[in-house]
Design a protein around this motif. Structure first.
Motif, mmCIF file in Angstrom:
data_model
loop_
_atom_site.group_PDB
_atom_site.id
_atom_site.type_symbol
_atom_site.label_atom_id
_atom_site.label_comp_id
_atom_site.label_asym_id
_atom_site.label_seq_id
_atom_site.Cartn_x
_atom_site.Cartn_y
_atom_site.Cartn_z
ATOM 1 N N ARG A 245 17.393 -36.676 10.400
ATOM 2 C CA ARG A 245 17.310 -37.040 8.977
ATOM 3 C C ARG A 245 18.710 -37.218 8.384
ATOM 4 O O ARG A 245 18.965 -38.159 7.616
ATOM 5 N N MET A 246 19.633 -36.339 8.754
ATOM 6 C CA MET A 246 21.007 -36.450 8.269
ATOM 7 C C MET A 246 21.676 -37.717 8.790
ATOM 8 O O MET A 246 22.408 -38.406 8.064
ATOM 9 N N ARG A 247 21.428 -38.058 10.062
ATOM 10 C CA ARG A 247 22.011 -39.273 10.623
ATOM 11 C C ARG A 247 21.481 -40.509 9.888
ATOM 12 O O ARG A 247 22.236 -41.453 9.602
ATOM 13 N N ALA A 248 20.191 -40.497 9.563
ATOM 14 C CA ALA A 248 19.616 -41.629 8.833
ATOM 15 C C ALA A 248 20.276 -41.763 7.457
ATOM 16 O O ALA A 248 20.611 -42.874 7.019
ATOM 17 N N GLU A 249 20.478 -40.632 6.783
ATOM 18 C CA GLU A 249 21.133 -40.686 5.474
ATOM 19 C C GLU A 249 22.555 -41.208 5.606
ATOM 20 O O GLU A 249 23.056 -41.942 4.742
ATOM 21 N N ASN A 250 23.220 -40.851 6.698
ATOM 22 C CA ASN A 250 24.587 -41.323 6.868
ATOM 23 C C ASN A 250 24.625 -42.832 7.098
ATOM 24 O O ASN A 250 25.547 -43.518 6.646
ATOM 25 N N TYR A 251 23.635 -43.371 7.820
ATOM 26 C CA TYR A 251 23.554 -44.829 7.962
ATOM 27 C C TYR A 251 23.381 -45.475 6.579
ATOM 28 O O TYR A 251 23.986 -46.517 6.284
ATOM 29 N N LEU A 252 22.559 -44.849 5.734
ATOM 30 C CA LEU A 252 22.375 -45.382 4.381
ATOM 31 C C LEU A 252 23.689 -45.315 3.611
ATOM 32 O O LEU A 252 24.069 -46.275 2.925
ATOM 33 N N ASN A 253 24.403 -44.194 3.735
ATOM 34 C CA ASN A 253 25.695 -44.059 3.066
ATOM 35 C C ASN A 253 26.705 -45.087 3.578
ATOM 36 O O ASN A 253 27.589 -45.515 2.839
ATOM 37 N N ALA A 254 26.599 -45.442 4.840
ATOM 38 C CA ALA A 254 27.541 -46.390 5.428
ATOM 39 C C ALA A 254 27.206 -47.836 5.091
ATOM 40 O O ALA A 254 27.944 -48.747 5.462
ATOM 41 N N GLY A 255 26.081 -48.060 4.397
ATOM 42 C CA GLY A 255 25.702 -49.428 4.045
ATOM 43 C C GLY A 255 24.905 -50.118 5.117
ATOM 44 O O GLY A 255 24.992 -51.345 5.261
#
Length: 982
Positions: free
Chosen positions: A445-455
């Protein structure tokens, strides 16, 4: 005066009713509050009571002395000497006070609680009275006044300094204090005014260090003087048994009868607690729970015998554990010195408390633990608490002492919380190797959020499909309305609740950004201020900084550049010591403002610093490039804007953000005007029509007229797509899609009130060419429906040879057309031919037409009062008969309209507005009797009889100069207000 602080919040409360009851324990500044605001409260008589005033005869004798200095103030004393009853003397005192419009202040009013003074008080409460008391005031008369809105209670929480007022108090004493020190000092004193003033004075003299107030105890030498005051004023008058109970129970933050019965073996605990709470001490009650002021508790703990406090705390800890209250048990164990058990409770419950927003509880509970009690789990807990307090560097240090998995998760969470995706990948990779079960799912879940943060929303959604249900995914994929609905839904659960700060995930702040993007600056500002208040409540510098940046976006959207800059700079100042990523939004906002102001070097510097702190977030990099480029475009440098616009368009396309791509495409077309850029712009406008319909944070042009010109040009380039843009045209003020020749791209404004002028986009228009062109403009303005060409020619050139007059008029008409219609097709604003007429519309405004609408509108029409107040006194001077005639009509209508609006304001219980309106009318016409009567009534409603008398006298003088006298209704009103009849 040194140390004085204006408190408009408190003044508003003291002014809010005719009778005010100020009730609070000692040291809350009841007397000071009234005395400090007497200049604003008006004339006052002050009487400080004592126990003897429970006798009505003594009471009224004091009243007679108090009012003796007022006009007619000798009458109550004479009545008293003649043997009149106390109630009759009080009635005369009330008459004297009312005639003078004076406020009666009764200090130590708790002395009047007996039955004998009730009749006297009844007579006094018909006027303006302030009752200052240490204990609650109860009487049927006060209850009745409260029901009618004539009585308001001002209590200890109202008198207490807010955190902002405390900060101002410190500054007034020359004390420089950081946010953390202000928060700590305010928490210790809870705003108790005498303690706040003591701390400010002591800190200014170097006798107190604010940072050292965290762990108070009764032996604290810094607060010795303050504790002595407590001993004298609060504890001294108490029954010894009550004082002993207060002292022994000071170990506990909250008291209940069951606690005191179980721990102190006090069988009468409920009765004693009730007596303490109602006796004017610092014990407050909420339901069945009582709470003492922390400074009182600190002083009382110092009075306990050595070891006694620890013993009581140990028994209390056992009681709390037995009754299932681990938070209270933790505090008691720490006071008892049982740090091992406290550490166990923290390890077991600390995570849950953080989830509930009890960050300060966990931090303060961890602080006293000795090194021997610390475990890797507690270091991880400390990291979580520090992270939630936006103390990221300290959080990373604490995570460094945790176990390997907890360390990796903590470091990754810091990167997620601060939106620095580049810093999250390595700890996420480590955590993925170590995690199992539920922790493995958390890592994904954290990795998915980081992809979102990265655009990269596509990869984020592939890893965790539920992200599609969140507001941030909706925003970054261009679904703005969905994002707004989701953020507002999230915000409903935020305000005022027990929780930890969510930083960039705060629903209020996301909603504020979306409102700005959607062109709703009022809502954007409101949400930003609500978010700022939440940040202050949560003591989060991150949230406060971000809220100020969002407020800056709202101010930009509203066209208030100075206010926007102030908000951005305040945001940047708060962000400096938190995390670099937090500087991005204020810097991109400053880049926009600098570029628009024609400061390309400053703008480029701010943009570069923002991009350097983006932390790998491509979405925010695109937002930065777009915003800075829009600043250049709006500042008149389309060529300078092009590189940034093209870069933003590419970045948003890569991120999959449909809205960012559209905003960049529309701005590109605005910058180039090229037909090759039109299809992308047309698709953008069809998808997001608000970008032209109203000013948005990311609109290609801030001015309505410029957006209208862009719409017309785009419609001409893409006629097939333009069919659906009629709603946009209507939002801009047109009944149909305009053509490029019909819109000048700037707002043209005609002024004939005060002087004749034409402005284009706020700037003076070109040279007129012919002096008579101004006269022709004034003539057309006073003939709203137009007039015949021959009549206009005759008015301007009445004695000229017909051929000469025709030639001169033709040249004059051409000159006026050149001024009005620069950049548009001839006839757009000026109808020519045999009939001449100005053609007002969204691009052409005429001040006289607007003034006529306000003058003829019914009283009370929303906005009419302020519009009338803003109207100039008359038309421009002219030698034209039609203009002079209109000037006379206007001069008669304006005072009449102001007076009628003043009457409406009086009926709406708005005497201040009524006074402004009537005063303006009398400035224009000093002999206007309806306005004078309205102003007299307004002064009477504001308890200012002297001003009403002055208004009448000025009216009589003005009428006398005309050989007139006031009308009978004016005379009747004057006598009534002067007290000659009623």
């Amino acid at each position: 005066m040194r140390g004085a602080v204006a408190r408009p919040r408190l003044l508003a409360l003291l002014r809010s009713a005719r009778v005010v009851g100020v009730v609070a324990p000692a040291g809350y500044g009841k007397t000071t509050a009234l005395a400090a605001h007497l200049p604003e409260l008006g004339r006052a008589c002050w009487l400080t009571l004592d126990a003897d005033d429970a006798d009505p005869q003594v009471f009224v004798a004091g009243l007679a002395v108090a009012v003796a200095g007022l006009p007619g103030g000798e009458a109550p004393g004479a009545l008293l000497d003649a043997g009149a009853s106390p109630r009759r003397v009080a009635a005369r005192v009330a008459d004297v006070l009312d005639a003078a419009g004076a406020l009666l202040v009764l200090d130590e009013a708790q002395q009047l609680s007996g039955p004998l003074t009730g009749g006297v008080l009844h007579e006094l409460l018909g006027g303006r009275v302030a009752l200052l008391s240490r204990t609650p005031l109860t009487s049927p008369e006060l209850t009745r006044l409260e029901l009618t809105g004539d009585y308001v209670r001002v209590s200890a929480p109202d008198l207490a300094f807010t955190r902002d007022e405390f900060a101002e108090l410190l500054a007034a004493h020359g004390v420089t204090a950081g946010d953390a020190e202000v928060r700590l000092a305010h928490a210790v004193t809870e705003g108790w005014p005498i303690a706040a003033r003591f701390l400010a004075q002591a800190a200014a003299q170097g006798r107190v260090r604010l940072a050292a107030l965290g762990n108070l105890d009764g032996g604290e030498p810094q607060l010795g003087t303050l504790f002595a005051y407590l001993a004298q004023e609060v504890l001294g008058p108490l029954d010894p048994g009550l004082r002993a109970l207060l002292t022994r129970s000071s170990v506990f933050e909250e008291l209940t009868p069951e606690l005191l019965e179980g721990v102190l073996d006090e069988a009468r605990a409920g009765t004693l607690l009730g007596a303490l709470a109602s006796g004017g001490t610092f014990l407050t009650r909420t339901g069945d729970t009582y709470r003492a002021h922390p400074l009182l508790r600190a002083h009382l703990r110092g009075l306990l015998a050595p070891g006694e406090g620890r013993g009581i705390a140990a028994r209390g800890a056992a009681y709390f554990e037995r009754t299932g209250r681990p938070r209270r048990a933790l505090a008691a164990h720490l006071q008892a010195g049982n740090t091992g058990r406290a550490a166990e409770l923290l390890a077991e419950y600390g995570g849950r408390w953080l989830d509930q927003g009890r960050v300060t509880l966990v931090e303060r509970s961890l602080a006293p633990l000795p090194e021997r009690d610390w475990t890797p789990a507690l270091h991880a807990l400390a990291g979580d608490a520090l992270r939630l307090s936006s103390r990221y560097a300290e959080a990373l240090e604490a995570y460094g002492r945790a176990g390997p998995l907890a360390r990796a998760l903590g470091e990754a969470q810091v990167a997620l919380d601060t939106v620095q995706p580049d810093l999250a990948w390595e700890p996420l990779d480590t955590a993925e190797v170590l995690a199992t079960g539920a922790q493995a799912a958390r890592v994904q879940r954290m990795r998915a959020e980081n992809y979102l943060n990265a655009g990269d929303p596509a990869r984020a959604l592939a890893l965790h499909p539920d992200l599609a249900l969140g507001a941030r995914y909706a925003l970054r994929s261009g679904r703005l309305q969905d994002a707004l609905a989701l953020s507002l839904d999230a915000a409903r659960g935020e305000a005022g609740g027990a929780r930890a700060a969510q930083n960039h995930r705060e629903g209020l702040l996301l909603a504020s950004f979306l409102h700005a993007v959607l062109g709703q600056p009022g809502e954007a500002a409101r949400r930003a201020r609500e978010g700022l208040a939440e940040g202050e409540r949560l003591e989060s510098r991150f949230v406060r900084s971000l809220a100020l940046a969002r407020l800056g976006h709202a101010e930009v959207t509203a066209g208030r550049g100075d206010e926007a800059r102030a908000a951005y700079e305040a945001s940047l100042a708060l962000a400096q010591d938190v995390v670099p990523r937090l500087q991005v939004e204020p810097r991109l906002g400053l880049a926009y403002l600098d570029a628009r102001a024609g400061l390309p070097g400053d703008a480029a510097g701010q943009e570069a610093r923002a991009l350097a702190r983006a932390g790998g977030d491509r979405y925010v990099m695109g937002l930065t490039r777009l915003t800075a480029a829009l600043g250049r475009l709006h500042g008149g440098d389309p060529a300078g804007a092009l590189p940034g616009l093209r870069a933003a368009h590419e970045v948003f396309g890569t991120c999959g953000d449909a809205f960012g791509t559209a905003a960049a495409a529309l701005a590109l077309y605005a910058a180039t005007g090229q037909e090759e850029d039109a299809p992308g712009a047309a698709r953008a406008l069809s998808a997001f029509p608000f970008l032209l319909a109203r000013r948005s944070l990311l609109s290609p042009a801030p001015e309505r007229a410029a957006r209208a010109a862009l719409l017309a040009r785009l419609a001409a380039h893409t006629p097939d797509a333009a069919a659906g843009w009629l709603p946009v045209a209507r939002a801009l003020g047109y009944g149909r899609l305009p053509t490029p020749g019909e819109v000048p791209g700037v707002d043209v404004r005609v002024q004939v009130l005060g002087r004749v002028s034409v402005t284009r986009g706020g700037q003076a228009a070109r040279e007129w060419g012919r002096a008579r062109a101004r006269d022709l403009l004034a003539l057309l303005a006073v003939h709203e429906g137009g007039l015949a060409r021959e009549a206009a020619q005759e008015a301007l050139f009445p004695n000229a040879d017909p051929q000469v007059g025709e030639r001169n008029f033709r040249v004059t008409l051409h000159a006026l057309g050149q001024v009005l219609e620069e950049g548009v097709t001839s006839g757009t604003f000026l109808e020519r031919g045999d009939w001449l007429r100005l053609r007002p519309g969204p691009d052409l405004g005429i001040d006289l037409f607007g003034a006529r609408a306000h003058l003829s509108a019914p009283p009370g029409t929303p906005g009419r009062a302020e519009a009338l107040l803003a109207l100039p006194a008359g038309l421009a001077d002219s030698d034209l008969e039609a203009v002079r005639s209109e000037a006379q009509r206007y001069a008669a209508l304006l005072p009449e309209a102001l007076a009628s609006e003043a009457d409406h304001a009086l009926h709406a219980a708005r005497p201040d507005l009524a006074a402004r309106l009537a005063d303006r009318a009398l400035t224009l016409d000093p002999a206007h009797e309806p306005a004078a009567r309205a102003l007299m009534r307004a002064h009477h409603a504001r308890a200012n009889p002297a001003a009403a008398a002055r208004t009448y006298a000025s009216l009589r003088a003005a009428l006398a100069e005309l050989g007139l006298t006031p009308l009978p209704e004016t005379e009747t009103l004057h006598r009534a207000l002067a007290g000659q009849e009623w």
